[in-house]
Design an enzyme around this catalytic site. Sequence first.
Site, short mmCIF file in Angstrom:
data_model
loop_
_atom_site.label_atom_id
_atom_site.label_comp_id
_atom_site.label_asym_id
_atom_site.label_seq_id
_atom_site.Cartn_x
_atom_site.Cartn_y
_atom_site.Cartn_z
N ASP A 142 0.84 -1.19 0.00
CA ASP A 142 0.00 0.00 0.00
C ASP A 142 0.88 1.25 0.00
O ASP A 142 1.83 1.34 0.78
CB ASP A 142 -0.91 0.00 1.24
N HIS A 149 -4.08 13.95 1.03
CA HIS A 149 -4.24 13.08 2.20
C HIS A 149 -3.03 13.19 3.13
O HIS A 149 -3.16 13.38 4.33
CB HIS A 149 -4.43 11.63 1.74
N GLU A 214 -10.43 3.57 4.29
CA GLU A 214 -9.64 4.40 3.38
C GLU A 214 -10.03 4.07 1.95
O GLU A 214 -9.97 2.91 1.54
CB GLU A 214 -8.13 4.16 3.59
N GLU A 216 -9.35 3.73 -1.69
CA GLU A 216 -8.14 3.60 -2.49
C GLU A 216 -8.42 2.92 -3.83
O GLU A 216 -9.42 2.23 -3.98
CB GLU A 216 -7.09 2.76 -1.73
N ASP A 248 -8.95 0.09 2.62
CA ASP A 248 -7.89 -0.25 3.58
C ASP A 248 -8.39 0.13 4.98
O ASP A 248 -8.05 1.19 5.51
CB ASP A 248 -6.62 0.53 3.19
N ARG A 252 -7.54 3.62 13.86
CA ARG A 252 -6.69 4.81 14.07
C ARG A 252 -6.09 4.87 15.46
O ARG A 252 -4.97 5.39 15.64
CB ARG A 252 -7.51 6.08 13.81
N THR A 272 -8.67 -6.04 4.62
CA THR A 272 -8.67 -5.10 3.50
C THR A 272 -9.70 -5.63 2.51
O THR A 272 -9.63 -6.79 2.12
CB THR A 272 -7.28 -5.07 2.81
N GLU A 389 -9.66 12.26 8.13
CA GLU A 389 -9.59 13.59 7.51
C GLU A 389 -10.93 14.32 7.56
O GLU A 389 -10.98 15.51 7.85
CB GLU A 389 -9.20 13.47 6.04
MN MN Z 1 -3.99 2.87 3.11
#
Ligand code: MN
Length: 442
Positions: A142, A149, A214, A216, A248, A252, A272, A389
């Site tokens: 990854d 980001h 996430e 992606e 993903d 956190r 994932t 974010e």
């Molecule tokens: Mn990622």
Amino acid sequence: MTYEINETHDPNLKSWVESANDPNSDFPIQNLPFCMFWSDDDEDQPHLAVAIGDKLFDLYGAIGAGVFGERFEDIDLEDGVLDPTFIANFVGPTALSELRIAAMDALSDSADQRLQNAAAEHLVPASGADLEIPFTIGDYTDFYCSIYHATNVGSMFRPDNPLMPNYKYIPVGYHGRASSIVLSGTDIKRPHGQSRSGSEGPPAFGPSKNLDYEMELGFFVGKGNDLSTPIGIGDAEKHIFGVCLVNDWSARDVQGWEYQPLGPFLAKNFATSISPFVVTMEALAPFRTAAFERDTGDPQPLEYLSDEQNRKFGGLDINLEVYIQTEKMRSENIEPFRLSRSNTKDLYWTIGQMLTHHASNGCNLQVGDLLATGTVSGKEKDERGCLLELTWRGKDPIDLPSGEQRRFLEDGDEIIMKGFCEREGFRRIGLGECRGRIIPAN
Ligand code: MN
């Protein structure tokens, strides 16, 4: 070359599979992404197929029944599972592209009636089909290629100096884990992990409290390289077979405690999710775009990461959308709510640069390896590809149409990712969906 536009991209091509001609379909005849599914008539192995409209065209069945005549008679169905990894390794990487063209011929409304009838025997409804991960994924890497980001996340921790000094020189990445890659639709169990609530005091072990997604783009290696043999930037695209959506999932709170000094580990390798359809680089040719235009003060990429083709066409114009539907929204029949919309053309590095950099030390990539871009975020607030974010580490919660708020994901939340390409003069194509619902920790 993969940038070339040819007769397979003609927007006037139509299929006799009527649903494929719906302008909103992700899977018109110009797309034909590969997938693997379990056929009702075969318990022994999943079948290779392409998606067309709301159907799957069973290529394994069609080859076995001689639908393509003498084409592909050298593919021995007894040899093993007919999957993209097998074909690329043992029949040759171009065999997949020939197979897709043969499927296009058979599904076209200009195919003769005999061929149409023969192919129709191998169509199954896509909805409810039991799909499989398309490639045998040996390794998963990854990257961290969205400068928006990286800048947002960096500025939460280092407001004065958000980007590391290497960012504009190296497509930064880490080795992920292939064993926990799951297909869209698989429930995601909230992971346990070690985290620390404040900046002092001992950590605790328990279910993650700050679970995130996430958004992606993933891409599959369709041709490997030998150990100690780098891949030049001019050859990078020949090694990339196609793309899928990647979620993903990220814990956190666990990530914040464990990531220094070696980067992500258990915060990300619990699951994932990927979408089941591999959209080929051939289908994506009309949606190539210039590489990211760097600010005048930014360094240009080092020589091994740059050539004219990559600068002109190395980018990808793919729209990405993320939706959420909570348990409450489902029970009240409230439609999924869009959290963000971003585009891969905003990535600082191209997929060719990521692949070339990965192999630049001689690391051998293998057919079926999955590489992902990292969270795809844009400049604007509604273009942020993860909750970290969007809610600025949970400080600024999101209001949902159900009256609920979200800082991070709660049990019962489903995340739905979508991808599609649009360009004037070409047929819209899509990547399908990548879904995953959070279920409670053990
Ligand atoms: Mn990622």
